[in-house]
Write an enzyme that holds these catalytic residues in place. Structure first.
Site, mmCIF file in Angstrom:
data_model
loop_
_atom_site.group_PDB
_atom_site.id
_atom_site.type_symbol
_atom_site.label_atom_id
_atom_site.label_comp_id
_atom_site.label_asym_id
_atom_site.label_seq_id
_atom_site.Cartn_x
_atom_site.Cartn_y
_atom_site.Cartn_z
ATOM 1 N N HIS A 466 0.834 -1.206 0.000
ATOM 2 C CA HIS A 466 0.000 0.000 0.000
ATOM 3 C C HIS A 466 0.874 1.266 0.000
ATOM 4 C CE1 HIS A 466 -3.713 2.303 1.209
ATOM 5 N NE2 HIS A 466 -2.777 3.142 1.632
ATOM 6 N N GLU A 467 1.763 1.355 0.951
ATOM 7 C CA GLU A 467 2.602 2.559 1.042
ATOM 8 C C GLU A 467 3.517 2.676 -0.177
ATOM 9 O OE1 GLU A 467 1.716 4.750 3.015
ATOM 10 O OE2 GLU A 467 0.454 3.457 4.253
ATOM 11 N N HIS A 470 1.650 4.338 -2.919
ATOM 12 C CA HIS A 470 1.703 5.801 -2.793
ATOM 13 C C HIS A 470 3.063 6.312 -3.286
ATOM 14 C CE1 HIS A 470 -2.011 6.657 -0.737
ATOM 15 N NE2 HIS A 470 -1.740 5.906 0.305
ATOM 16 N N HIS A 473 3.349 6.642 -6.952
ATOM 17 C CA HIS A 473 2.634 7.844 -7.408
ATOM 18 C C HIS A 473 3.582 9.049 -7.332
ATOM 19 C CE1 HIS A 473 -1.650 9.887 -7.170
ATOM 20 N NE2 HIS A 473 -1.114 9.990 -8.364
HETATM 21 ZN ZN LIG Z 1 -3.068 5.216 1.823
#
Ligand SMILES: [Zn+2]
Length: 676
Positions: A466-467, A470, A473
């Site tokens: 998940h991290e 990010h 991105h």
């Molecule tokens: Zn998040």
């Protein structure tokens, strides 16, 4: 001073090891002055306002301040101490005053407005138009276009709202702390794990009591509801939790709820919006309350039958097991856990040996390589704020520099809980130079010991993905303006890159790349992969309906004219009716302790949890249709989503990637709630 203060000198990489705590405050104060000067220069410029000398100049002002504060606030989260917290206390008012002064700067606004009024004739590209719109709205959404007396009114409302929100939060906290459940007979703790009992005993001790004390804090409340066999005590605790700030006394929040909803409505009306939700959603992918409502209702219509079926299954299970006739709210977590154990019998300890931290890091890097041709090379030439931090140089297939990546994995005193991604330097293009970003993730994973390496739970594995999503991105950003770069997007869109990457953790093809037993090297057995997948969807119908109920409650307060609402409980009961599974408890009220929407920043935003899930399920479905490592789909995702930040409306970006709008059914299919 500038010469001796390392933060005020030019640097490419954050010079962590050379920064002294006493450097922060003077550096930030001086950087604020510098930024003020840059803004003054824009305002006093005698030339006609243009996009370049006004909007772009404002965008690139305060660069030094941004870099210093991003270092400071991450240190305050990841490696803090009393002195740093003291600095944070001292500089926070300075920073908010500075921000306010910009927003209230009339001369600056007039210049931006002049440019904004000509926006269609300036030959601006999409990104420039987005930037202009963003800057203009930052002012108008705070009343810059209102006549003087209306602006006064707006400030009054903001002041009242700030103090009501504060009071709301204080009441919830006081109510949470006021309650305790003392237990003196160990038999009443049946079912609870040893670590929980130890913790509850030490809470008792700290309060000068014998035995055990259960509280309404999450680390105490949640496991108790999940594991405690004693139904009466579960009920007692659940009723206490559910009636926080709902006792008709000095800590009651009913009046605060009504006041907050009404003031928000008035504020929205002043600014020309129909409701508070219309105001909030203007800067969201979902755009309007009508769209959010139909989104929630569509999901509800399709998830409700599954939720009702699961509810009956759970109730039957509870009946067979312990003779429960009517399943109540305080039974849900307990019997869910029991049923889960029976069906899957999959505990973390069995999985952990397959998820050694180093293997999972290799795994996430390999996934990023297969999708986006990125290469990660660990380096030791960049300054760090702690010896545990790892640094990587990130390059593309042509060996070009893409980003600097920091990773900080383990807990230690001075680091806050949870996991997050942060950016030390934004990507942007200035004077033809594409400045590459410095991106970091911070987690709290189990530390290696002398006996064992760091072995992650499956939940920690998905957290890392998940991290890292990010981080991608941030790393793959390729925009001109820093405030539109990477994760600087509408916040019902920001969780797409992170959540979509979690999907790879459930895929055999991906797990086989890295999930190997740390001692034997054996690949994770198929049986475990199947169980991981199945248990991910366990009681998903009920969970979905629960989330939808919160989103609907949120909109019931913020998507209407609340002027004539005067009974909080009655209003809430009506809002919950379509999502109801458990019998209502008259002495309980959720709104009076719903801090997310009444104290925090989630008003008219609770729907975004489900919204983001729909996006990631729909996006991932595109991958699965074409192969989870499809280069073609990955290219589309990078070129239209990851690299584009907030340079275009997210729905437009999404349609360019997917060829159509996201379809809520993808989420229901993934959750097994709809036929494939
Ligand atoms: Zn998040």
């Amino acid at each position: 001073m500038s010469n001796s203060n390392i933060l005020l000198q030019d640097f490419e990489y954050a010079p962590f090891s050379k920064i002294k705590t006493e450097d922060y405050k003077p550096a930030i104060l001086e950087a604020v002055e510098l930024a003020r000067q840059e803004i003054d220069d824009i305002v006093t410029n005698s030339a006609e306002p243009t996009f370049k000398n006004t909007v772009e100049a404002l965008e690139f002002s305060g660069e030094k301040l941004d870099r210093i504060t991003s270092i400071f606030f991450n240190i305050n989260s990841a490696e803090t101490n009393k002195e740093i917290q003291q600095v944070a206390q001292e500089i926070s008012p300075v920073l908010s005053e500075f921000k306010n002064d910009i927003i209230l700067n009339k001369a600056l606004f007039e210049k931006i407005k002049t440019v904004y009024q000509q926006k269609d004739d300036l030959g601006l590209n999409t990104e420039q138009l987005m930037l202009l719109d963003k800057k203009y709205k930052a002012f108008t959404r705070n009343g810059a276009n209102l006549p003087e007396e209306k602006q006064e009114e707006l400030r009054e409302i903001d002041k009242k709202l700030a103090s009501l929100k504060l009071k709301f939060g204080e009441n919830v906290l006081a109510e949470t702390n006021r309650y305790e459940l003392p237990i003196t007979e160990e038999s009443k703790l049946e079912g609870l794990p040893e670590w929980f009992k130890d913790e509850a005993a030490s809470v008792a001790k700290s309060k000068g009591k014998d035995g055990w004390v259960i509280t309404l804090d999450y680390p105490s409340y949640i496991p108790f509801m999940k594991y405690a066999k004693n139904r009466d005590l579960r009920k007692e605790l659940a009723l206490a939790f559910g009636s926080r700030a709902f006792h008709n006394d000095e800590l009651d929040n009913q009046e605060n709820v009504l006041q907050i909803a009404k003031l928000r409505y008035q504020r929205a009306q002043l600014l020309g919006f129909k409701t508070h939700a219309d105001f909030v959603l203007q800067e969201r992918m979902a755009e309007t309350p009508e769209k959010v409502n139909s989104f929630l209702n569509e999901l509800l219509e399709k998830a409700k039958p599954a939720a009702e079926r699961e509810f009956r299954e759970l109730e039957n299970f509870a009946k067979d097991l312990e003779g429960i006739v009517q399943l109540q709210k305080w039974d849900s977590a307990y019997y869910s856990e029991k049923l889960k154990q029976k069906l899957f019998n999959l505990d973390d300890e069995k999985l952990k040996p397959y998820f050694k931290l180093e293997n999972v890091i290799d795994g996430v890097f390999t996934v990023a390589n297969k999708l986006y041709s990125l290469n990660f090379q660990e380096i030791d030439t960049v300054d760090k704020y702690h010896e545990d931090v790892k640094t990587y140089e990130v390059t593309n297939e042509n060996g070009e520099d893409i980003a600097l990546f920091y990773a900080d994995f383990h807990p230690r005193p001075g680091k806050r809980d949870g996991a997050w991604m942060t950016i030390y330097k934004n990507q942007y293009i200035k004077n033809g130079q594409n400045e590459r970003p410095h991106v970091s993730i911070v987690c709290n994973f189990t530390k290696p010991s002398e006996k064992e390496p760091s072995l992650l739970t499956f939940n920690e594995v998905t957290t890392l993905f998940h991290e890292f999503g990010h981080a991608l991105h941030g790393m793959l950003a390729n925009t001109t303006y820093p405030s539109l770069s990477g994760p600087n997007v509408y916040w019902d869109f920001v969780e797409l890159p992170s959540q979509v990457l979690e999907n790879w953790c459930y895929e055999e093809e991906a797990l086989q790349l890295f999930a190997r037993h740390y001692k034997t090297g054996e690949t994770i057995p198929q049986e475990y992969i199947d169980k991981i997948k199945e248990s991910a969807n366990f009681l998903e119908g009920m969970a979905t309906v629960r989330q939808l109920s919160f989103g609907m409650l949120d909109l019931s307060w913020h998507g209407i004219d609340p002027t004539n609402v005067n009974n909080v409980k009655a209003h809430e009961k009506e809002a919950f009716e379509p999502t109801k599974l458990f019998p209502d408890v008259e002495s309980n009220c959720m709104s009076t302790a719903f801090s997310h929407i009444f104290q925090g920043g989630y008003s008219a935003g609770y729907y975004s949890y489900k919204w983001a899930e729909v996006l990631d399920a729909d996006a991932f479905e595109y991958f699965t249709e074409n192969g989870i490592f499809s280069k073609n789909i990955a290219d589309k995702f990078r070129d239209n989503i990851l690299s584009r930040g907030g340079t275009e409306h997210p729905m437009e970006l999404y349609k360019k990637f997917r060829g159509k709008e996201p379809n809520p059914e993808a989420l229901l299919r993934r959750a097994g709630l709809l036929a494939k």
